[in-house]
Enzyme design. Sequence first.
Site, PDB file in Angstrom:
ATOM      1  N   HIS A 122       0.839  -1.197   0.000  1.00  0.00           N
ATOM      2  CA  HIS A 122       0.000   0.000   0.000  1.00  0.00           C
ATOM      3  C   HIS A 122       0.871   1.242   0.000  1.00  0.00           C
ATOM      4  O   HIS A 122       2.102   1.147   0.029  1.00  0.00           O
ATOM      5  CB  HIS A 122      -0.944  -0.035   1.218  1.00  0.00           C
ATOM      6  N   ASP A 152      -0.016   6.824  -3.502  1.00  0.00           N
ATOM      7  CA  ASP A 152      -1.313   6.464  -4.117  1.00  0.00           C
ATOM      8  C   ASP A 152      -1.747   7.516  -5.135  1.00  0.00           C
ATOM      9  O   ASP A 152      -2.152   7.195  -6.251  1.00  0.00           O
ATOM     10  CB  ASP A 152      -2.400   6.394  -3.035  1.00  0.00           C
TER      11      ASP A 152
HETATM   12  C1  LIG Z   1      -9.949   1.954  -0.633  1.00  0.00           C
HETATM   13  C2  LIG Z   1      -9.413   2.371   0.727  1.00  0.00           C
HETATM   14  C3  LIG Z   1      -8.066   3.075   0.654  1.00  0.00           C
HETATM   15  C4  LIG Z   1      -6.959   2.122   0.215  1.00  0.00           C
HETATM   16  C5  LIG Z   1      -5.712   2.891  -0.060  1.00  0.00           C
HETATM   17  C6  LIG Z   1      -4.473   2.131   0.338  1.00  0.00           C
HETATM   18  C7  LIG Z   1      -3.756   2.896   1.384  1.00  0.00           C
HETATM   19  C8  LIG Z   1      -3.620   1.886  -0.858  1.00  0.00           C
HETATM   20  O1  LIG Z   1      -2.436   2.109  -0.857  1.00  0.00           O
HETATM   21  S1  LIG Z   1      -4.389   1.317  -2.293  1.00  0.00           S
HETATM   22  C9  LIG Z   1      -3.044   0.836  -3.347  1.00  0.00           C
HETATM   23  C10 LIG Z   1      -2.896  -0.663  -3.330  1.00  0.00           C
HETATM   24  N1  LIG Z   1      -1.877  -1.115  -4.249  1.00  0.00           N
HETATM   25  C11 LIG Z   1      -2.061  -1.118  -5.598  1.00  0.00           C
HETATM   26  O2  LIG Z   1      -3.077  -0.708  -6.111  1.00  0.00           O
HETATM   27  C12 LIG Z   1      -0.905  -1.647  -6.425  1.00  0.00           C
HETATM   28  C13 LIG Z   1      -1.367  -2.690  -7.455  1.00  0.00           C
HETATM   29  N2  LIG Z   1      -2.279  -3.640  -6.917  1.00  0.00           N
HETATM   30  C14 LIG Z   1      -1.851  -4.630  -6.092  1.00  0.00           C
HETATM   31  O3  LIG Z   1      -0.714  -4.755  -5.706  1.00  0.00           O
HETATM   32  C15 LIG Z   1      -2.943  -5.593  -5.638  1.00  0.00           C
HETATM   33  O4  LIG Z   1      -4.076  -5.407  -6.409  1.00  0.00           O
HETATM   34  C16 LIG Z   1      -3.333  -5.409  -4.154  1.00  0.00           C
HETATM   35  C17 LIG Z   1      -2.160  -5.751  -3.263  1.00  0.00           C
HETATM   36  C18 LIG Z   1      -3.797  -3.985  -3.914  1.00  0.00           C
HETATM   37  C19 LIG Z   1      -4.502  -6.349  -3.855  1.00  0.00           C
HETATM   38  O5  LIG Z   1      -4.076  -7.671  -4.104  1.00  0.00           O
HETATM   39  P1  LIG Z   1      -5.161  -8.784  -4.385  1.00  0.00           P
HETATM   40  O6  LIG Z   1      -4.499 -10.083  -4.133  1.00  0.00           O
HETATM   41  O7  LIG Z   1      -6.414  -8.455  -3.653  1.00  0.00           O
HETATM   42  O8  LIG Z   1      -5.524  -8.595  -5.927  1.00  0.00           O
HETATM   43  P2  LIG Z   1      -4.600  -8.805  -7.210  1.00  0.00           P
HETATM   44  O9  LIG Z   1      -3.452  -9.687  -6.885  1.00  0.00           O
HETATM   45  O10 LIG Z   1      -4.329  -7.490  -7.828  1.00  0.00           O
HETATM   46  O11 LIG Z   1      -5.569  -9.638  -8.208  1.00  0.00           O
HETATM   47  C20 LIG Z   1      -6.855  -9.167  -8.496  1.00  0.00           C
HETATM   48  C21 LIG Z   1      -7.705 -10.408  -8.468  1.00  0.00           C
HETATM   49  O12 LIG Z   1      -9.042 -10.005  -8.745  1.00  0.00           O
HETATM   50  C22 LIG Z   1      -9.500 -10.729  -9.879  1.00  0.00           C
HETATM   51  N3  LIG Z   1     -10.430  -9.865 -10.583  1.00  0.00           N
HETATM   52  C23 LIG Z   1     -10.251  -8.566 -10.968  1.00  0.00           C
HETATM   53  N4  LIG Z   1     -11.328  -8.100 -11.586  1.00  0.00           N
HETATM   54  C24 LIG Z   1     -12.218  -9.120 -11.609  1.00  0.00           C
HETATM   55  C25 LIG Z   1     -13.533  -9.276 -12.128  1.00  0.00           C
HETATM   56  N5  LIG Z   1     -14.168  -8.233 -12.722  1.00  0.00           N
HETATM   57  N6  LIG Z   1     -14.154 -10.473 -11.987  1.00  0.00           N
HETATM   58  C26 LIG Z   1     -13.527 -11.490 -11.357  1.00  0.00           C
HETATM   59  N7  LIG Z   1     -12.287 -11.438 -10.827  1.00  0.00           N
HETATM   60  C27 LIG Z   1     -11.650 -10.259 -10.961  1.00  0.00           C
HETATM   61  C28 LIG Z   1      -8.268 -11.047 -10.661  1.00  0.00           C
HETATM   62  O13 LIG Z   1      -8.507 -12.129 -11.534  1.00  0.00           O
HETATM   63  C29 LIG Z   1      -7.318 -11.397  -9.538  1.00  0.00           C
HETATM   64  O14 LIG Z   1      -7.650 -12.704  -9.089  1.00  0.00           O
HETATM   65  P3  LIG Z   1      -6.492 -13.700  -8.608  1.00  0.00           P
HETATM   66  O15 LIG Z   1      -6.021 -13.144  -7.307  1.00  0.00           O
HETATM   67  O16 LIG Z   1      -7.215 -15.010  -8.500  1.00  0.00           O
HETATM   68  O17 LIG Z   1      -5.456 -13.668  -9.672  1.00  0.00           O
HETATM   69  C30 LIG Z   1      -9.456   1.096   1.750  1.00  0.00           C
HETATM   70  C31 LIG Z   1      -8.869   1.460   3.107  1.00  0.00           C
HETATM   71  C32 LIG Z   1      -9.587   0.561   4.148  1.00  0.00           C
HETATM   72  C33 LIG Z   1     -10.400  -0.417   3.310  1.00  0.00           C
HETATM   73  C34 LIG Z   1     -11.615  -1.063   3.995  1.00  0.00           C
HETATM   74  C35 LIG Z   1     -11.165  -1.898   5.223  1.00  0.00           C
HETATM   75  O18 LIG Z   1     -10.096  -2.785   4.869  1.00  0.00           O
HETATM   76  C36 LIG Z   1     -12.351  -2.676   5.829  1.00  0.00           C
HETATM   77  C37 LIG Z   1     -13.190  -3.497   4.862  1.00  0.00           C
HETATM   78  C38 LIG Z   1     -12.411  -4.810   4.497  1.00  0.00           C
HETATM   79  C39 LIG Z   1     -13.249  -5.710   3.517  1.00  0.00           C
HETATM   80  O19 LIG Z   1     -12.486  -6.901   3.187  1.00  0.00           O
HETATM   81  C40 LIG Z   1     -13.489  -4.876   2.220  1.00  0.00           C
HETATM   82  C41 LIG Z   1     -14.274  -3.606   2.565  1.00  0.00           C
HETATM   83  C42 LIG Z   1     -13.573  -2.680   3.583  1.00  0.00           C
HETATM   84  C43 LIG Z   1     -14.610  -1.661   3.976  1.00  0.00           C
HETATM   85  C44 LIG Z   1     -12.306  -2.026   2.959  1.00  0.00           C
HETATM   86  C45 LIG Z   1     -12.654  -1.213   1.694  1.00  0.00           C
HETATM   87  C46 LIG Z   1     -11.438  -0.482   1.096  1.00  0.00           C
HETATM   88  O20 LIG Z   1     -10.490  -1.420   0.617  1.00  0.00           O
HETATM   89  C47 LIG Z   1     -10.806   0.471   2.114  1.00  0.00           C
HETATM   90  C48 LIG Z   1     -11.780   1.557   2.479  1.00  0.00           C
END
Ligand SMILES: C[C@H](CCC[C@H](C)C(=O)SCCNC(=O)CCNC(=O)[C@H](O)C(C)(C)COP(=O)(O)OP(=O)(O)OC[C@H]1O[C@@H](n2cnc3c(N)ncnc32)[C@H](O)[C@@H]1OP(=O)(O)O)[C@H]1CC[C@H]2[C@@H]3[C@H](O)C[C@@H]4C[C@H](O)CC[C@]4(C)[C@H]3C[C@H](O)[C@]12C
Length: 382
Positions: A122, A152
């Site tokens: 993050h 971000d």
């Molecule tokens: C949103 C609020 C603020 C967050 C900001 C934070 C401080 C950041 O820094 S965000 C920056 C994160 N990093 C990146 O964006 C860099 C690139 N991305 C990544 O490195 C990764 O995506 C990851 C580490 C962010 C996430 O990894 P993950 O393993 O989840 O996903 P990926 O490996 O990328 O793979 C994606 C998979 O999804 C599949 N996919 C995609 N699209 C589809 C689709 N349409 N259909 C089907 N499948 C799909 C894809 O195939 C991949 O699948 P595989 O893995 O099988 O390959 C947030 C701050 C607080 C949060 C809230 C809090 O945590 C409580 C709750 C928790 C609950 O779980 C969720 C709701 C919350 C309210 C939560 C909500 C928000 O997140 C916050 C408010």
Amino acid sequence: MALAGVRVIELAGLAPAPFCGMILSDFGARVIRVDRTKVAMTVDTQARGKQSVALNLKSPKGVAVLKRLCLQSDVVLEPYRKGVMEKMGLGPEDLIKENPRLIYARLTGYGQSGSYAKAAGHDINYLAMSGLLSMLGRSSEKPYAPLNLVADFAGGGLMCAFGIVLALLERSRSGQGQIIDASMVEGAAYVGSFMWKSRSIGLWNRPRGENLLDSGAPFYDTYRTSDGKYVAVGAIEPQFYQQLIQGLGLDDTDLPSQMSVTDWPQLRQTFTQVFATKTQAEWGQIFDGTDACVTPVLSQDEVLSHSHNQARGSFLKDSQGEISPRPAPVLSRSPAEPCGSRDPFIGEHTRSVLKEYGFDQAQIEQLLSAGIVECNEAKARL
Ligand SMILES: C[C@H](CCC[C@H](C)C(=O)SCCNC(=O)CCNC(=O)[C@H](O)C(C)(C)COP(=O)(O)OP(=O)(O)OC[C@H]1O[C@@H](n2cnc3c(N)ncnc32)[C@H](O)[C@@H]1OP(=O)(O)O)[C@H]1CC[C@H]2[C@@H]3[C@H](O)C[C@@H]4C[C@H](O)CC[C@]4(C)[C@H]3C[C@H](O)[C@]12C
């Protein structure tokens, strides 16, 4: 608007990519966010002006739908870690082969290569890796991340939007799309280039929190006022510093020299005592209209009512009553026209978008009945 006619497919991400999509939407692009199916609520709070299609990319038919959307779009913006799109058969080679004009923006924390490329992370992690986090924090305190602003948003979403606009401009000459590898570590560091390029003039040669611009200098800091609010002081240049001293009612001859670093703690103590004697508004009456570089520290709610911000319309109130900053910068002839209506529900526009992109009624019904797509028009009409 500057980006009128540009069609963007934004794959739903957490915060950086949604910010990038909102910027593009504010300046006229058509942004279609592709959400997962079976998700109750979106976490995209930066969805202004976007439309939402709910699509299951875990199914080959879902992948085929996305390919068709990208075939007729200018930009695809993906927020996943390295390799995820390729795993779904949606990598750059897959999509650009079918649409050579496609601009394929990849917004990640660590970029598409390197030992961290597949690691989760993050903002604070990317900021730490950029070298900037080590410079943030008051003297004798541990480093702290300024919200999730720098990696971000500044180095992530905004830098990626910049890359997309550059690629669109280049495509207007070459006719070719290209891949944008937007790493938030590198974007944050690039935003902080000054911190590297100004080392030679000794701006950062003291420990964290003891330099001119990192809360070390008493004339570049915040001070609590008698009503528990704060003012910000940025009186760096001698001529502005003199106006600060004058406004504080101090006599320069009684004070150590402005740039006497060893006397900065004593000078800070003097400023702290004097600023605590009046309210923030009273200091505003003294310093407004001068070059002492003293401003009120405004809260997110106070910004709307400050006369300067009001005169410029710097902050908006949308149809839901939500306050947010207006898009920047202001272009004189083709300014942004941010959408004032509510954000989309997940899947609200699935049917209309698929129809617009050439799917006939039977195909849409088939996709809906198979759960490949979801449509939540009804929810939108409630
Ligand atoms: C949103 C609020 C603020 C967050 C900001 C934070 C401080 C950041 O820094 S965000 C920056 C994160 N990093 C990146 O964006 C860099 C690139 N991305 C990544 O490195 C990764 O995506 C990851 C580490 C962010 C996430 O990894 P993950 O393993 O989840 O996903 P990926 O490996 O990328 O793979 C994606 C998979 O999804 C599949 N996919 C995609 N699209 C589809 C689709 N349409 N259909 C089907 N499948 C799909 C894809 O195939 C991949 O699948 P595989 O893995 O099988 O390959 C947030 C701050 C607080 C949060 C809230 C809090 O945590 C409580 C709750 C928790 C609950 O779980 C969720 C709701 C919350 C309210 C939560 C909500 C928000 O997140 C916050 C408010």
